[in-house]
Design a protein around this motif. Structure first.
Motif, mmCIF file in Angstrom:
data_model
loop_
_atom_site.group_PDB
_atom_site.id
_atom_site.type_symbol
_atom_site.label_atom_id
_atom_site.label_comp_id
_atom_site.label_asym_id
_atom_site.label_seq_id
_atom_site.Cartn_x
_atom_site.Cartn_y
_atom_site.Cartn_z
ATOM 1 N N LYS B 175 -1.139 7.311 -9.611
ATOM 2 C CA LYS B 175 -2.289 7.857 -10.317
ATOM 3 C C LYS B 175 -3.057 8.553 -9.652
ATOM 4 O O LYS B 175 -3.698 9.699 -9.541
ATOM 5 C CB LYS B 175 -2.981 6.863 -11.385
ATOM 6 N N SER B 218 -5.920 8.506 -1.702
ATOM 7 C CA SER B 218 -5.502 6.924 -1.293
ATOM 8 C C SER B 218 -5.755 6.246 -2.894
ATOM 9 O O SER B 218 -4.865 6.244 -3.058
ATOM 10 C CB SER B 218 -7.154 6.806 -0.530
ATOM 11 N N THR B 220 -4.816 2.923 -4.273
ATOM 12 C CA THR B 220 -6.371 1.684 -5.021
ATOM 13 C C THR B 220 -4.750 0.448 -5.513
ATOM 14 O O THR B 220 -4.999 -0.013 -6.604
ATOM 15 C CB THR B 220 -6.272 2.327 -5.832
ATOM 16 N N ALA B 221 -3.706 0.302 -5.412
ATOM 17 C CA ALA B 221 -2.422 -0.720 -4.967
ATOM 18 C C ALA B 221 -2.564 -1.335 -6.693
ATOM 19 O O ALA B 221 -2.159 -2.030 -7.248
ATOM 20 C CB ALA B 221 -3.650 -1.925 -4.537
ATOM 21 N N THR B 222 -2.500 -0.290 -7.676
ATOM 22 C CA THR B 222 -1.313 -0.116 -8.985
ATOM 23 C C THR B 222 -0.140 -0.573 -8.226
ATOM 24 O O THR B 222 0.487 -1.745 -10.116
ATOM 25 C CB THR B 222 -1.847 1.187 -9.968
ATOM 26 N N THR B 236 3.463 -4.391 0.319
ATOM 27 C CA THR B 236 3.180 -5.801 1.928
ATOM 28 C C THR B 236 2.734 -4.522 2.668
ATOM 29 O O THR B 236 2.413 -4.967 3.710
ATOM 30 C CB THR B 236 3.953 -6.676 1.608
ATOM 31 N N ALA B 239 -0.210 -3.174 2.595
ATOM 32 C CA ALA B 239 -1.338 -4.070 3.486
ATOM 33 C C ALA B 239 -1.166 -4.215 4.631
ATOM 34 O O ALA B 239 -2.161 -4.019 5.966
ATOM 35 C CB ALA B 239 -1.205 -5.527 2.552
ATOM 36 N N ARG B 240 0.023 -4.145 5.277
ATOM 37 C CA ARG B 240 0.493 -4.483 6.477
ATOM 38 C C ARG B 240 0.051 -2.904 7.572
ATOM 39 O O ARG B 240 -0.963 -3.468 8.761
ATOM 40 C CB ARG B 240 1.570 -4.522 7.395
ATOM 41 N N ASN B 242 -2.977 -1.682 6.570
ATOM 42 C CA ASN B 242 -4.130 -1.767 6.452
ATOM 43 C C ASN B 242 -4.745 -2.305 7.485
ATOM 44 O O ASN B 242 -5.555 -1.743 8.394
ATOM 45 C CB ASN B 242 -4.724 -1.589 4.904
ATOM 46 N N ALA B 243 -4.223 -3.837 8.065
ATOM 47 C CA ALA B 243 -4.361 -4.277 8.773
ATOM 48 C C ALA B 243 -4.145 -3.522 10.422
ATOM 49 O O ALA B 243 -4.814 -4.073 11.397
ATOM 50 C CB ALA B 243 -3.350 -5.473 9.441
ATOM 51 N N LEU C 65 -14.019 7.266 -4.491
ATOM 52 C CA LEU C 65 -12.260 7.882 -3.911
ATOM 53 C C LEU C 65 -12.163 7.935 -5.711
ATOM 54 O O LEU C 65 -10.904 8.781 -5.280
ATOM 55 C CB LEU C 65 -12.408 5.968 -4.265
ATOM 56 N N GLU C 66 -12.430 7.469 -6.988
ATOM 57 C CA GLU C 66 -11.371 8.370 -7.846
ATOM 58 C C GLU C 66 -11.625 9.372 -8.222
ATOM 59 O O GLU C 66 -11.048 10.388 -8.482
ATOM 60 C CB GLU C 66 -12.806 7.535 -9.274
ATOM 61 N N SER C 90 -4.429 -2.209 -13.656
ATOM 62 C CA SER C 90 -4.946 -1.507 -12.218
ATOM 63 C C SER C 90 -5.214 -0.558 -12.289
ATOM 64 O O SER C 90 -6.192 0.116 -11.316
ATOM 65 C CB SER C 90 -3.702 -1.415 -11.300
ATOM 66 N N ARG C 91 -5.024 0.783 -13.477
ATOM 67 C CA ARG C 91 -5.324 1.857 -13.600
ATOM 68 C C ARG C 91 -6.795 1.764 -13.905
ATOM 69 O O ARG C 91 -7.028 3.947 -13.124
ATOM 70 C CB ARG C 91 -3.770 2.680 -14.203
ATOM 71 N N HIS C 165 -7.414 -7.256 -11.082
ATOM 72 C CA HIS C 165 -6.754 -6.414 -10.115
ATOM 73 C C HIS C 165 -7.129 -6.277 -8.418
ATOM 74 O O HIS C 165 -6.876 -6.142 -7.831
ATOM 75 C CB HIS C 165 -7.149 -4.785 -9.946
ATOM 76 N N SER C 169 -6.016 -7.240 -4.406
ATOM 77 C CA SER C 169 -6.606 -5.565 -4.072
ATOM 78 C C SER C 169 -7.000 -5.637 -2.981
ATOM 79 O O SER C 169 -7.388 -4.859 -1.549
ATOM 80 C CB SER C 169 -6.528 -4.809 -5.176
ATOM 81 N N ARG C 172 -5.368 -6.812 0.202
ATOM 82 C CA ARG C 172 -4.944 -6.033 0.755
ATOM 83 C C ARG C 172 -5.059 -4.952 1.576
ATOM 84 O O ARG C 172 -3.948 -4.673 2.383
ATOM 85 C CB ARG C 172 -3.974 -5.622 -0.633
ATOM 86 N N SER C 173 -6.450 -4.627 1.040
ATOM 87 C CA SER C 173 -6.964 -3.996 1.858
ATOM 88 C C SER C 173 -7.439 -4.011 3.180
ATOM 89 O O SER C 173 -7.817 -3.955 4.265
ATOM 90 C CB SER C 173 -8.485 -3.205 0.947
ATOM 91 N N LEU C 174 -8.342 -5.263 2.906
ATOM 92 C CA LEU C 174 -8.439 -5.734 4.462
ATOM 93 C C LEU C 174 -7.592 -6.024 5.312
ATOM 94 O O LEU C 174 -6.602 -6.483 6.731
ATOM 95 C CB LEU C 174 -9.236 -7.056 4.760
ATOM 96 N N GLY C 175 -5.548 -6.355 4.677
ATOM 97 C CA GLY C 175 -4.839 -6.368 5.243
ATOM 98 C C GLY C 175 -4.077 -7.275 5.704
ATOM 99 O O GLY C 175 -3.067 -7.381 7.020
ATOM 100 N N VAL C 176 -3.851 -8.198 4.696
ATOM 101 C CA VAL C 176 -3.947 -9.408 4.282
ATOM 102 C C VAL C 176 -1.911 -8.896 3.871
ATOM 103 O O VAL C 176 -1.858 -8.733 3.136
ATOM 104 C CB VAL C 176 -4.132 -10.812 3.671
ATOM 105 N N TYR C 177 -1.287 -9.180 4.755
ATOM 106 C CA TYR C 177 -0.027 -9.379 4.849
ATOM 107 C C TYR C 177 0.994 -9.957 4.721
ATOM 108 O O TYR C 177 2.161 -10.694 4.045
ATOM 109 C CB TYR C 177 0.733 -8.204 5.415
ATOM 110 N N LEU C 182 -0.359 -14.451 0.969
ATOM 111 C CA LEU C 182 -0.954 -13.322 -0.069
ATOM 112 C C LEU C 182 -0.370 -14.159 -1.516
ATOM 113 O O LEU C 182 -1.409 -13.685 -2.646
ATOM 114 C CB LEU C 182 0.706 -12.436 0.027
#
Lengths: 657, 254, 213
Positions: B175, B218, B220-222, B236, B239-240, B242-243, C65-66, C90-91, C165, C169, C172-177, C182
């Motif tokens: 989106k 950017s 938003t992880a939908t 995933t 996420a990697r 982002n890390a 952002l939006e 999520s949307r 959400h 999320s 994930r943004s902080l990089g947990v993969y 997860l």
């Protein structure tokens, strides 16, 4: 202008000696030398990256929207290299020998030996680029076996090896673009070679988005545009794969080598109807574990699972006990055709054979059960474990089959049939990969050089990358060292103007025929002629008919073609029309070549020339040569013969029994 | 598998060139076999249009076996159509039934301008790769391929990420028109093999900077990107990325 | 977004734990003392400034952002993707967030403003000689109004989906993969998104239905 320029000396020393004595271009001079590369597949991208790294000013052209889309990406099974990581007796010599023998003694020894020599470096280079080849648990590279060999020397990345190798080369190319050494022109099609004083000095390219014609100068031009299998309309090639660049080069004086040598791949998904636009390959690696069979009874209409074991004919295992299901592609394809023609074919079209995984599933299932300590497992448990193994090894291919056919290949045998896959023929080149036009080179599938009359599986990727990474960077210097005083020729030169005008005239001719039939419909008709009469089996009468039919088709094409849209816009119909026109001319040459080669060798099977048990009958005395055709005008060619000398691998009757 | 034929109504986006406003055209196609691929159905329609002297529908396609990444149609509200893990060229007509209406649109994103009809310009992806999606190794510099051991799991994970075909479905589905799945697949591929290590910091930073410059949105992880990815590239990887990006941003020394 | 999100999640934990004291069945004594601690001590007051800053930052980030993301696709699809591939919540994080924000305005007006800038007369209690605001009574009376309760329930529902959400999320943004982490975060996230808003929602309901003595 017809010298293969093979260096003197013993076979295994030729390349080393050559490299030691070849002329070099100093770095400062490289910066003022421009090279044009047509095509960005494995050969083109690897050449562009390597030449860019050396400091040459490179321009690349591809008709796709990105260099990464070139059809090398679709190669599935793997890439050969004489690494002998498996300790199973492989060596440079054995790879050389297998390739010469697999090609039915119609390839040049010196080229093939060089290919085998550099093969190991290719794997090193690709791993350094980050290509994620399959690995063993210990972290070492994994290998598998392929048709026509008895060692495991094939490196692979699941069923997507070509993709991974191309992405590696593409990334190296993009790096050179970022560094400014290479300029890329996507959605551009080369439509003419510009020659000045007999040397290739540039091209005319059409911007496929705007339709504008562009002139580009180069001290040398490299044709890396791939094969011409689409002359058959239906093939495993991409829809856009075409002969146009190679054909323009041919018409400008580059000889065309062995045009009739076509590889028909034995394991493709069968045709379903007239609507069919392309054929999908099922990797040769499937023959590692699958068994190929047809019913013993003619016109058997039972479902495959209803046919008991003793009523199945595993014809490859029967005819070729030594290699079984792993015979080379040409042999496997002909055997399938033979069975279907004799009335044993399966499926609704009766033009298919079964590729069965039942026994592999059972075999793997038992091994897994033993591994997991399951005592006296039931058939269902064995099956479950077996399916899991097969899924891991071939899952993507099975999924592809299921998507196309709607059938579940884990429970019903796959139906397969041979299809056009690769063309061993191509622009004739010498040892340095230069065509008969000075300064015009050809690399990869576009040239004729290394596979003789039949290519072994997993060797196309090897050749494309060998040419681009490790051959052309040396050999091109030998020519360019004499060009350092040549200043870039302005594209206002009369030769460029004339070439551009010729292209423009041809485009407007195509556009203004204003007939009633689409380029696509002509292509389909050409394909049918080629497949029926110059396909898996050929004979004199059929080829002569084909030539007449193609000439008639050509006349009709130029009389009744309809190209919609305009010249100066994005117009895929016009692009297609130009390509079909070239295919028609090529088709005639292929038939001429097949007609003159009165022997059966590799992928070229002349029905008149076969052994009593139906195997190909070679004629070394009369046909141990490369047929290099020189274009002499409309439907006119002159045949030059390059005699093949076999000093090391002496020709014998190929036997896989 | 029972085969059948069907009659369909197609609503297709037609746009003469980049500047043209464009709009939908409606076509009916009859006698389509369930064995055809979706693109073969378009071929049938195009053949008819040529016959009628009309401009056929322009669409990108090449390998027609799901690997080149050229095909790019947004079919009935989903990039590459209704099947999961499938490219448009692999979609077959048995996914539809007689009487269906099918709406076909181009990828929609400002970073992917329409060239003509259903053809879009995805060269932004090439420029993102140019920003750092490679390992800097000149031909001839390599050590023996087995000199560096790579654990099978890492090699497999790198391969799974490298399987991206660059088709742009992730952008089309998102989106926000974000290219982060594409980008993260490349960064993950190269971060998971030891050869990619020396450049990993600059790679993550530079590629993201280029993505922003190209006009992608950017993340938003939908999860829409992952759902439509024909190669089922995992989210995933984002996420990697982002890390990687975070680490690079915190520790890069220039 | 992720960082501010996690900061706000931490706040939610404190808030829900504190409010849970209403169920101590002691006429609000525990709750009032706890609330007083938060209002009277120096550290929580400083944190409160941080909290407001966190909220504002989160909202500003989200808006930017939006706003940027919406401009990346000038022509939208004729057939929207809808739920093919993503969850509606999520949307619609922006809308859910807006609902939460509207709720917060009501919420702050109901409780935070009186507590900070003057309680109505008589709303005090004395425990062990310390006089504290009787927020418990304020709650009890506020939630006698069924409409206020409805607003709170809607707010909690919006918060639940926002967290459904947002929780995952953010990580994930902080990089947990890492796959295991997860999976854990996913489980915890769903649990958190259900339990915390549910606990909040039960508070007005408890008062409305007079489950508390």
């Amino acid at each position: 202008m017809f010298n293969s320029n093979i260096p003197e000396g013993p076979l295994e020393k030729k390349w080393e000696e050559y490299k030691g004595h070849v002329k070099l271009v100093n770095p400062a001079n490289k910066r003022s030398i421009e090279i044009i590369i047509i095509g960005t597949g494995l050969a083109g991208a690897s050449a562009a990256a390597s030449l860019g790294e050396l400091g040459y000013k490179v321009k690349t052209f591809c008709f796709q929207d990105s260099p990464r889309r070139a059809h090398s990406i679709a190669a599935q099974g793997g890439i050969n290299a004489a690494k002998n990581y498996q300790n199973d007796g492989d060596s440079v010599f054995r790879l050389f020998y297998d390739t010469i023998k697999g090609g039915d003694y119609r390839a040049r020894e010196a080229n093939v030996h060089r290919l085998a020599e550099v093969s190991a470096s290719i794997i090193d280079q690709c791993v350094a680029q980050g290509v994620p080849f399959a690995r063993e648990y210990g972290g070492l590279l994994s290998n598998r076996s392929f048709g026509g060999t008895q060692v495991q020397r094939t490196f692979y990345a699941a069923g997507q090896t070509g993709q991974q190798l191309l992405i590696g080369a593409y990334q190296s190319l993009e790096r050179q673009i970022a560094l400014g050494n290479v300029e890329n022109y996507s959605r551009h099609e080369m439509l003419e070679i510009v020659k000045i004083d007999g040397k290739a000095r540039g091209i005319i390219a059409r911007n496929l988005i705007t339709g504008e014609l562009e002139r580009h100068f180069g001290h040398a031009v490299l044709i890396c545009s791939g094969g011409y299998g689409n002359v058959f309309y239906l093939s495993t090639n991409a829809m856009g794969s075409n002969v146009t660049a190679a054909w323009k080069a041919h018409k400008q004086g580059a000889y065309f080598g062995n045009p009739c040598f076509t590889q028909i791949h034995p394991t493709c998904i069968p045709v379903t109807g007239d609507h069919q636009s392309k054929l999908t390959l099922m990797s040769e690696s499937l023959r590692n574990d699958g068994r190929i069979w047809v019913p013993k009874k003619q016109n058997d209409t039972r479902k495959p699972n209803e046919i008991p074991e003793e009523e199945r004919d595993y014809y490859l295992e029967r005819r070729y006990p030594a290699f079984g299901n792993l015979v080379p592609r040409d042999v496997a394809s002909r055997a399938a055709k033979e069975r279907c023609d004799a009335g044993y074919g399966v499926g609704s079209s009766k033009q298919a054979v079964y590729l069965d995984y039942e026994s592999a599933i059972e075999r793997y299932g038992k091994i897994e059960c033993r591994k997991h300590g399951i005592d006296q497992p039931s058939a269902a448990v064995i099956r479950e474990h077996g399916v899991a193994v097969v899924k891991e090894k071939y899952g993507n291919l099975f999924d592809m089959y299921a998507k196309i056919t709607g059938e579940d290949p884990y429970s019903v045998p796959m139906r397969i049939y041979p299809a056009v896959h690769y063309t061993m023929g191509g622009l004739w080149v010498d040892y340095e990969l230069m065509t008969s036009v000075p300064g015009l080179y050809s690399l990869g599938e576009a040239n004729f050089s290394d596979h003789g009359a039949n290519r072994l599986g997993a060797s196309a990727l090897m050749q494309g990358l060998a040419d681009g990474y490790f051959v052309i960077p040396y050999t091109i210097g030998n020519y360019l060292a004499n060009e350092i005083r040549t200043k870039p020729i302005p594209t206002s030169d009369p030769a460029f103007v004339a070439a551009e005008k010729a292209v423009a005239d041809r485009l407007s001719t195509l556009k203004n025929i204003n007939g009633s039939q689409s380029p696509e419909s002509f292509h389909k008709r050409l394909g049918k002629i080629m497949w029926d009469k110059c396909g898996m089996a050929r004979n004199e009468a059929g080829l002569k008919e084909a030539i007449e039919e193609i000439r008639a088709l050509k006349a009709e094409f130029w009389r009744d073609l309809r190209v919609t849209g305009d010249i100066n816009e994005f117009n895929p119909e016009l692009d297609k029309a130009g390509r079909v026109a070239d295919f028609i001319e090529l088709g005639e040459l292929m038939c001429q070549d097949a007609l003159q080669r009165r022997e059966s060798c590799g992928g070229h099977f002349r029905e008149e020339m076969q052994t009593p048990d139906g195997e190909a009958q070679r004629d070394d005395e009369n046909f141990s040569f490369v047929a290099a055709w020189e274009y002499k005008g409309d439907s006119q060619w002159e045949l030059h013969k390059e005699k093949l000398e076999f000093e090391v691998a002496h020709p014998t009757q190929r036997s896989y029994k | 598998m029972e085969h059948y034929t069907m009659n369909l109504t197609l609503k297709v986006w037609r746009q003469k060139n980049k500047k043209d406003k464009g709009g939908f055209e409606t076509y009916t196609v009859n006698g389509i076999s369930s064995e055809m691929s979706f693109l073969e159905m378009i071929d049938v329609l195009n053949e008819r249009l040529v016959h009628e002297g009309k401009d056929p529908i322009a669409f990108d396609h090449d390998c027609r076996e799901g690997i080149c990444g050229m095909c790019s149609m947004y079919i009935n509200g989903r990039p590459h159509g209704p099947w999961e893990g499938t490219t448009t060229c692999q979609l077959h007509m048995r996914a539809f039934k007689d009487g269906d209406t099918i709406v076909v649109e181009p990828w929609r994103a400002n970073a992917f301008p329409v060239v003509k009809d259903l053809v879009v310009d995805r060269s932004a992806f090439d420029r993102i790769i140019q920003a750092g999606g490679y390992i800097s190794v000149n031909t001839g510099n390599a050590v023996d391929a087995n000199a560096t051991l790579i654990p099978k799991d890492d090699a497999d994970a790198a391969f799974a990420a490298a399987a991206c075909i660059g088709c742009g479905a992730c952008v089309a589905a998102c989106k926000n028109s974000s290219a982060l799945l594409f980008l993260s697949a490349k960064v993950s591929h190269l971060a998971l093999v030891p050869q990619g290590n020396p450049e990993r910091k600059s790679r993550a930073l530079d590629m993201i900077a280029q993505m922003d410059k190209e006009g992608f949105g950017s993340c938003t992880a939908t999860g829409a990107c992952e759902a439509v990815c024909p190669k089922e590239i995992s989210i995933t990887n984002i996420a990697r990325l982002n890390a990687e990006y975070g680490r690079a941003g915190l520790t890069i020394d220039k | 977004m992720g960082l501010t999100g996690i900061f706000l999640i931490l706040f939610l934990i404190v808030h829900v734990c504190l409010n849970a004291c209403i169920w101590a069945m002691d006429g609000g004594e525990t709750f009032n003392i706890a609330a007083n601690f938060m209002g009277a001590m120096y550290v929580p007051r400083v944190l409160e400034i941080g909290l407001f800053a966190g909220f504002i930052l989160h909202i500003v980030q989200a808006y930017m952002l939006e706003n940027q993301n919406r401009r990346k696709r000038s022509i939208s699809y004729q057939v929207p993707m809808g739920n093919k591939g993503s969850k509606w919540y999520s949307r619609y994080m922006g809308w859910l967030g807006t609902f939460v924000l509207l709720f917060l305005v009501v919420h702050i007006k109901n409780f935070w403003t009186p507590s900070r800038f003057g309680m109505p007369d008589g709303y005090t209690q004395t425990y062990n000689g310390v006089e504290v605001h009787d927020l418990y009574r304020l709650m009890k009376e506020t939630f006698e109004n069924v409409w206020i309760v409805v607003i709170y329930l809607v707010g909690c529902l919006a918060l639940a989906y926002h967290l459904m959400h947002g929780f995952q999320s953010a990580f994930r943004s902080l990089g947990v993969y890492n796959k295991r982490y997860l999976a854990l975060i996913k489980g915890v996230g769903v649990g958190f998104a259900i339990i915390v808003p549910l606990a909040f929602a039960m508070m007005p309901i408890s008062f409305l239905l007079k489950w508390l003595n």
